[in-house]
Design an enzyme around this catalytic site. Structure first.
Site, PDB file in Angstrom:
ATOM      1  N   GLU A 176      21.127 113.264  77.423  1.00 12.20           N
ATOM      2  CA  GLU A 176      21.242 113.856  76.086  1.00 12.20           C
ATOM      3  C   GLU A 176      20.100 114.843  75.827  1.00 12.20           C
ATOM      4  OE1 GLU A 176      21.466 110.733  73.168  1.00 12.20           O
ATOM      5  OE2 GLU A 176      23.649 110.556  73.337  1.00 12.20           O
ATOM      6  N   GLU A 231      29.415 108.568  76.603  1.00 11.98           N
ATOM      7  CA  GLU A 231      28.766 107.600  75.718  1.00 11.98           C
ATOM      8  C   GLU A 231      29.335 107.757  74.315  1.00 11.98           C
ATOM      9  OE1 GLU A 231      24.456 107.601  75.865  1.00 11.98           O
ATOM     10  OE2 GLU A 231      24.348 107.198  73.728  1.00 11.98           O
TER      11      GLU A 231
END
Length: 220
Positions: free
Chosen positions: A100, A188
């Protein structure tokens, strides 16, 4: 091995994600040599267990507090070249090269990093699926869609959402990316708030599931 076999047989799962933190306590890039070795041994076992259970496995270079994937770019290139050489005959292994990106890291920065890591993987494995993180905690897929990485096949771009925080606005970004033919992969997600706490938003979660299924987007 029993746990992986159980989620395959009884939970109807077909994939697991091995999150290798880079910078947190005893992270791969911040721990000592012994720690790195122990983590690689854990990866070996995880991939072995997943393969034996008939599962896909995502090997996830889990940046978080480091924010910018270029912080440990040299380590990432070495790591993924080594892993791709070791697992090039495992058709169930996918490589997620930066979890991320955050802290204002731009797509141009992520793209420059990704090109180097993809080149390292492709030097060993020509076909494995590679998942590429997108800016702003893997949300700005519309930005990546304006300037995707070219010259390689089997590249996908990650979209992360938490239904308690992210709704129609983020799906709009995803629709923009899909309209540009950008291959998306949700590596995710959750139905809590992005912080991991707060109330569970099942209604918004159902909207996301409908959206993913309608657009044939894989999700973990």
């Amino acid at each position: 091995q029993k746990a992986f076999t159980n989620i395959k047989k009884n939970w109807n799962a077909n994939a697991v994600r091995l999150a290798l933190y880079t910078s947190e306590y005893n992270g791969y890039c911040t721990g000592d040599a012994a720690n790195q070795k122990a983590l690689e041994e854990r990866i070996d076992k995880g991939i072995q267990y997943a393969t034996n259970a008939g599962l896909y496995v995502i090997l996830d270079w889990h940046i978080l507090s480091d924010g910018n994937p270029r912080t440990y770019e040299k380590q990432a290139v070495r790591f993924f070249r080594k892993m791709a050489s070791k697992y090039k005959n495992h058709t169930n292994v996918l490589y997620e090269i930066c979890n991320e990106p955050n802290g204002g890291t731009s797509w141009s920065t992520i793209k420059a990093y990704a090109k180097k890591v993809i080149k390292a993987i492709r030097s060993q494995d020509k076909h494995a699926v590679i998942l590429i993180g997108t800016p702003n905690w893997s949300q700005d897929v519309d930005v990546a869609a304006k300037s995707p990485i070219k010259g390689y096949q089997n590249l996908m771009y990650t979209l992360h959402f938490y239904a308690g925080t992210h709704g129609a606005d983020l799906r709009k970004k995803a629709k923009t990316a899909l309209a540009q033919k950008l291959p998306l992969f949700v590596s995710e997600f959750g139905i809590s708030e992005a912080s991991g706490s707060g109330a569970l938003n099942q209604k918004e979660g159902k909207q996301w599931m409908k959206f993913l299924k309608n657009n044939r987007i894989s999700y973990i």
